[in-house]
Scaffold this motif. Structure first.
Motif, PDB file in Angstrom:
ATOM      1  N   VAL A 120       0.786  -0.915   0.126  1.00  0.00           N
ATOM      2  CA  VAL A 120       0.056   0.028   0.028  1.00  0.00           C
ATOM      3  C   VAL A 120       0.882   1.227   0.031  1.00  0.00           C
ATOM      4  CG1 VAL A 120      -1.781   1.120   1.168  1.00  0.00           C
ATOM      5  CG2 VAL A 120      -1.687  -1.207   1.243  1.00  0.00           C
TER       6      VAL A 120
ATOM      7  N   SER B 145      -1.287   4.426   3.269  1.00  0.00           N
ATOM      8  CA  SER B 145      -1.077   3.551   4.636  1.00  0.00           C
ATOM      9  C   SER B 145      -1.181   4.606   5.672  1.00  0.00           C
ATOM     10  CB  SER B 145       0.227   2.803   4.410  1.00  0.00           C
ATOM     11  OG  SER B 145       1.170   3.542   4.361  1.00  0.00           O
TER      12      SER B 145
ATOM     13  N   MET C 166      -4.295   5.035   7.466  1.00  0.00           N
ATOM     14  CA  MET C 166      -5.239   3.883   8.001  1.00  0.00           C
ATOM     15  C   MET C 166      -4.723   3.896   9.245  1.00  0.00           C
ATOM     16  SD  MET C 166      -4.276   1.248   4.538  1.00  0.00           S
ATOM     17  CE  MET C 166      -4.301   0.001   5.561  1.00  0.00           C
TER      18      MET C 166
ATOM     19  N   GLU D  19       2.497   4.571   0.877  1.00  0.00           N
ATOM     20  CA  GLU D  19       2.944   5.437   2.060  1.00  0.00           C
ATOM     21  C   GLU D  19       1.640   6.569   2.000  1.00  0.00           C
ATOM     22  OE1 GLU D  19       3.663   7.042   5.668  1.00  0.00           O
ATOM     23  OE2 GLU D  19       4.553   5.094   4.596  1.00  0.00           O
TER      24      GLU D  19
END
Length: 64
Positions: free
Chosen positions: A45, A50, A53, A47
């Motif tokens: 994924v 992510s 998240m 950066e």
């Protein structure tokens, strides 16, 4: 809900144990008429995604 007796879905099923994902199984299965089914790795994924998240607690929620 479907009237098809073969369409049972996952009614009544709840996962109680944590899921441990095997990194070796994290692949895309790609079917080609010439080469059949091959595996392609799933890229990480990015950066910028992510970083947005986070873990969300499932406590007190119906998790299906």
């Amino acid at each position: 809900m479907s009237d098809d007796p073969g369409d049972r879905g996952n009614r009544g099923y709840q996962r109680t144990a944590p899921v441990h994902h095997d990194p070796e199984r994290r692949v895309h299965l790609v079917r080609s008429p010439t080469t059949g089914v091959t595996r392609e790795s799933v890229p990480p994924v990015p950066e910028e995604i992510s970083s947005l998240m986070r873990e969300v607690s499932a406590e007190g929620k119906l998790v299906e």
